[in-house]
Design a protein around this motif. Structure first.
Motif, PDB file in Angstrom:
ATOM      1  N   ALA A 152       0.853  -1.193   0.000  1.00 30.63           N
ATOM      2  CA  ALA A 152       0.000   0.000   0.000  1.00 30.63           C
ATOM      3  C   ALA A 152       0.885   1.238   0.000  1.00 30.63           C
ATOM      4  O   ALA A 152       2.057   1.186   0.377  1.00 30.63           O
ATOM      5  CB  ALA A 152      -0.921   0.016   1.216  1.00 30.63           C
ATOM      6  N   THR A 153       0.309   2.336  -0.401  1.00 34.51           N
ATOM      7  CA  THR A 153       0.988   3.619  -0.280  1.00 34.51           C
ATOM      8  C   THR A 153       0.976   4.012   1.192  1.00 34.51           C
ATOM      9  O   THR A 153       0.296   3.374   2.015  1.00 34.51           O
ATOM     10  CB  THR A 153       0.253   4.692  -1.099  1.00 34.51           C
ATOM     11  OG1 THR A 153      -1.069   4.837  -0.555  1.00 34.51           O
ATOM     12  CG2 THR A 153       0.189   4.327  -2.574  1.00 34.51           C
ATOM     13  N   ARG A 154       1.680   5.079   1.520  1.00 38.63           N
ATOM     14  CA  ARG A 154       1.673   5.555   2.910  1.00 38.63           C
ATOM     15  C   ARG A 154       0.240   5.872   3.340  1.00 38.63           C
ATOM     16  O   ARG A 154      -0.176   5.518   4.442  1.00 38.63           O
ATOM     17  CB  ARG A 154       2.559   6.796   3.038  1.00 38.63           C
ATOM     18  CG  ARG A 154       2.799   7.229   4.471  1.00 38.63           C
ATOM     19  CD  ARG A 154       3.758   8.431   4.496  1.00 38.63           C
ATOM     20  NE  ARG A 154       4.441   8.563   5.752  1.00 38.63           N
ATOM     21  CZ  ARG A 154       3.882   9.030   6.878  1.00 38.63           C
ATOM     22  NH1 ARG A 154       2.623   9.377   6.885  1.00 38.63           N
ATOM     23  NH2 ARG A 154       4.593   9.127   7.982  1.00 38.63           N
ATOM     24  N   GLU A 155      -0.516   6.499   2.449  1.00 36.79           N
ATOM     25  CA  GLU A 155      -1.912   6.830   2.753  1.00 36.79           C
ATOM     26  C   GLU A 155      -2.748   5.560   2.905  1.00 36.79           C
ATOM     27  O   GLU A 155      -3.632   5.483   3.758  1.00 36.79           O
ATOM     28  CB  GLU A 155      -2.508   7.726   1.654  1.00 36.79           C
ATOM     29  CG  GLU A 155      -1.877   9.099   1.558  1.00 36.79           C
ATOM     30  CD  GLU A 155      -0.493   9.094   0.902  1.00 36.79           C
ATOM     31  OE1 GLU A 155      -0.192   8.186   0.083  1.00 36.79           O
ATOM     32  OE2 GLU A 155       0.305   9.994   1.220  1.00 36.79           O
ATOM     33  N   GLY A 156      -2.464   4.575   2.077  1.00 39.11           N
ATOM     34  CA  GLY A 156      -3.184   3.303   2.182  1.00 39.11           C
ATOM     35  C   GLY A 156      -2.910   2.604   3.505  1.00 39.11           C
ATOM     36  O   GLY A 156      -3.822   2.061   4.140  1.00 39.11           O
ATOM     37  N   TRP A 157      -1.648   2.620   3.946  1.00 40.59           N
ATOM     38  CA  TRP A 157      -1.313   2.029   5.245  1.00 40.59           C
ATOM     39  C   TRP A 157      -1.992   2.807   6.374  1.00 40.59           C
ATOM     40  O   TRP A 157      -2.475   2.226   7.335  1.00 40.59           O
ATOM     41  CB  TRP A 157       0.202   1.992   5.445  1.00 40.59           C
ATOM     42  CG  TRP A 157       0.899   0.930   4.654  1.00 40.59           C
ATOM     43  CD1 TRP A 157       1.764   1.108   3.628  1.00 40.59           C
ATOM     44  CD2 TRP A 157       0.784  -0.495   4.837  1.00 40.59           C
ATOM     45  NE1 TRP A 157       2.191  -0.104   3.155  1.00 40.59           N
ATOM     46  CE2 TRP A 157       1.610  -1.105   3.874  1.00 40.59           C
ATOM     47  CE3 TRP A 157       0.064  -1.308   5.708  1.00 40.59           C
ATOM     48  CZ2 TRP A 157       1.743  -2.489   3.767  1.00 40.59           C
ATOM     49  CZ3 TRP A 157       0.191  -2.690   5.602  1.00 40.59           C
ATOM     50  CH2 TRP A 157       1.020  -3.267   4.637  1.00 40.59           C
ATOM     51  N   GLN A 158      -2.019   4.135   6.237  1.00 35.75           N
ATOM     52  CA  GLN A 158      -2.665   4.942   7.268  1.00 35.75           C
ATOM     53  C   GLN A 158      -4.159   4.635   7.331  1.00 35.75           C
ATOM     54  O   GLN A 158      -4.730   4.521   8.426  1.00 35.75           O
ATOM     55  CB  GLN A 158      -2.441   6.422   7.006  1.00 35.75           C
ATOM     56  CG  GLN A 158      -2.936   7.302   8.134  1.00 35.75           C
ATOM     57  CD  GLN A 158      -2.545   8.754   7.936  1.00 35.75           C
ATOM     58  OE1 GLN A 158      -2.529   9.256   6.816  1.00 35.75           O
ATOM     59  NE2 GLN A 158      -2.222   9.416   9.032  1.00 35.75           N
ATOM     60  N   ASP A 159      -4.797   4.477   6.174  1.00 35.92           N
ATOM     61  CA  ASP A 159      -6.217   4.095   6.150  1.00 35.92           C
ATOM     62  C   ASP A 159      -6.426   2.738   6.821  1.00 35.92           C
ATOM     63  O   ASP A 159      -7.399   2.535   7.551  1.00 35.92           O
ATOM     64  CB  ASP A 159      -6.743   4.049   4.711  1.00 35.92           C
ATOM     65  CG  ASP A 159      -6.860   5.427   4.086  1.00 35.92           C
ATOM     66  OD1 ASP A 159      -6.823   6.437   4.832  1.00 35.92           O
ATOM     67  OD2 ASP A 159      -6.982   5.488   2.842  1.00 35.92           O
ATOM     68  N   LEU A 160      -5.511   1.820   6.589  1.00 36.30           N
ATOM     69  CA  LEU A 160      -5.618   0.495   7.214  1.00 36.30           C
ATOM     70  C   LEU A 160      -5.462   0.590   8.731  1.00 36.30           C
ATOM     71  O   LEU A 160      -6.191  -0.061   9.486  1.00 36.30           O
ATOM     72  CB  LEU A 160      -4.570  -0.438   6.616  1.00 36.30           C
ATOM     73  CG  LEU A 160      -4.664  -1.909   6.989  1.00 36.30           C
ATOM     74  CD1 LEU A 160      -6.031  -2.482   6.661  1.00 36.30           C
ATOM     75  CD2 LEU A 160      -3.584  -2.697   6.289  1.00 36.30           C
ATOM     76  N   ILE A 161      -4.537   1.428   9.184  1.00 41.09           N
ATOM     77  CA  ILE A 161      -4.369   1.644  10.628  1.00 41.09           C
ATOM     78  C   ILE A 161      -5.653   2.229  11.219  1.00 41.09           C
ATOM     79  O   ILE A 161      -6.118   1.796  12.277  1.00 41.09           O
ATOM     80  CB  ILE A 161      -3.151   2.539  10.916  1.00 41.09           C
ATOM     81  CG1 ILE A 161      -1.860   1.758  10.663  1.00 41.09           C
ATOM     82  CG2 ILE A 161      -3.180   3.073  12.352  1.00 41.09           C
ATOM     83  CD1 ILE A 161      -0.597   2.596  10.729  1.00 41.09           C
ATOM     84  N   ARG A 162      -6.224   3.220  10.533  1.00 40.54           N
ATOM     85  CA  ARG A 162      -7.481   3.817  11.021  1.00 40.54           C
ATOM     86  C   ARG A 162      -8.594   2.770  11.087  1.00 40.54           C
ATOM     87  O   ARG A 162      -9.383   2.755  12.030  1.00 40.54           O
ATOM     88  CB  ARG A 162      -7.925   4.976  10.119  1.00 40.54           C
ATOM     89  CG  ARG A 162      -7.003   6.157  10.114  1.00 40.54           C
ATOM     90  CD  ARG A 162      -6.981   6.899  11.457  1.00 40.54           C
ATOM     91  NE  ARG A 162      -5.970   7.934  11.411  1.00 40.54           N
ATOM     92  CZ  ARG A 162      -4.730   7.778  11.881  1.00 40.54           C
ATOM     93  NH1 ARG A 162      -4.367   6.654  12.447  1.00 40.54           N
ATOM     94  NH2 ARG A 162      -3.864   8.761  11.804  1.00 40.54           N
ATOM     95  N   GLU A 204       4.127  -2.414  -5.817  1.00 39.41           N
ATOM     96  CA  GLU A 204       5.165  -2.730  -6.788  1.00 39.41           C
ATOM     97  C   GLU A 204       4.565  -2.711  -8.185  1.00 39.41           C
ATOM     98  O   GLU A 204       3.494  -3.268  -8.408  1.00 39.41           O
ATOM     99  CB  GLU A 204       5.752  -4.115  -6.519  1.00 39.41           C
ATOM    100  CG  GLU A 204       6.537  -4.203  -5.237  1.00 39.41           C
ATOM    101  CD  GLU A 204       7.077  -5.601  -4.999  1.00 39.41           C
ATOM    102  OE1 GLU A 204       6.481  -6.572  -5.500  1.00 39.41           O
ATOM    103  OE2 GLU A 204       8.083  -5.715  -4.300  1.00 39.41           O
ATOM    104  N   ASN A 205       5.253  -2.076  -9.095  1.00 37.10           N
ATOM    105  CA  ASN A 205       4.812  -2.047 -10.475  1.00 37.10           C
ATOM    106  C   ASN A 205       5.661  -3.050 -11.249  1.00 37.10           C
ATOM    107  O   ASN A 205       6.654  -2.694 -11.868  1.00 37.10           O
ATOM    108  CB  ASN A 205       4.965  -0.638 -11.047  1.00 37.10           C
ATOM    109  CG  ASN A 205       4.357  -0.525 -12.420  1.00 37.10           C
ATOM    110  OD1 ASN A 205       3.671  -1.438 -12.873  1.00 37.10           O
ATOM    111  ND2 ASN A 205       4.614   0.581 -13.081  1.00 37.10           N
ATOM    112  N   ILE A 206       5.271  -4.317 -11.170  1.00 41.12           N
ATOM    113  CA  ILE A 206       6.083  -5.359 -11.793  1.00 41.12           C
ATOM    114  C   ILE A 206       5.577  -5.760 -13.174  1.00 41.12           C
ATOM    115  O   ILE A 206       6.265  -6.418 -13.909  1.00 41.12           O
ATOM    116  CB  ILE A 206       6.193  -6.603 -10.880  1.00 41.12           C
ATOM    117  CG1 ILE A 206       4.825  -7.071 -10.433  1.00 41.12           C
ATOM    118  CG2 ILE A 206       7.096  -6.324  -9.717  1.00 41.12           C
ATOM    119  CD1 ILE A 206       4.840  -8.309  -9.584  1.00 41.12           C
ATOM    120  N   GLY A 207       4.373  -5.344 -13.526  1.00 47.70           N
ATOM    121  CA  GLY A 207       3.872  -5.619 -14.871  1.00 47.70           C
ATOM    122  C   GLY A 207       3.680  -7.097 -15.157  1.00 47.70           C
ATOM    123  O   GLY A 207       3.484  -7.910 -14.275  1.00 47.70           O
TER     124      GLY A 207
END
Length: 153
Positions: A97-107, A136-139
């Motif tokens: 997740a992005t930093r914001e995504g991790w923060q949303d998960l914590i919330r 990760e952008n692994i395609g």
């Protein structure tokens, strides 16, 4: 022997056979390391085979902690101390997740799972997760190479 006792004996033998089969499958999976979590780093142990003797080899300049399988850096103890009280470290390692995504998960965990206020540790944890467990952008997968094809008949 009457039918009722014979039926019980057959059921008992079927149950024992099932248990033995499950145990055999588990032994085979463990023997061939088919239950192990894939890691980019190699964990080696000395002849004592004690946890204290586990060594982590550097691969691609990154180090993974052998006990948690999380990326090892100075923030790891804070992450482990706050996150693995409720779930496995593998749950962290398998997600991105992005930093914001991790923060949303914590919330979400604070709202629904009774996660405590992380205080000053929250920024440390978010920085750690954003650095090591970002999307990760692994395609697409690599092309198949050196394949010996055969004709279908």
């Amino acid at each position: 022997m009457d039918i009722k006792n014979l039926s019980r004996l057959v059921n008992l033998l079927a149950a024992i056979t099932t248990v033995l089969l499950v145990l055999l499958v588990m032994v085979v999976l463990l023997k061939f390391n088919l239950l192990s979590f894939p890691s980019r780093d190699v964990i080696t142990e000395d002849s004592n085979n004690t946890p204290e003797s586990a060594q982590v080899e550097r691969i691609d300049e990154e180090v993974v902690d052998p006990y948690t399988i999380l990326e090892a850096d100075d923030a790891l103890p804070i992450v482990v101390g706050n996150c693995t009280n409720c779930h496995s470290a593998r749950l962290i390692a398998q997600n991105r997740a992005t930093r914001e995504g991790w923060q949303d998960l914590i919330r979400w965990m604070q709202k629904t799972q009774k996660l405590w206020d992380l205080g000053d540790n929250e920024d440390i944890i978010l920085d750690y997760l954003a650095e090591y467990y970002a999307p990760e952008n692994i395609g697409r997968r690599r092309n198949l190479e050196n394949i010996e094809w055969y004709e279908l008949k």
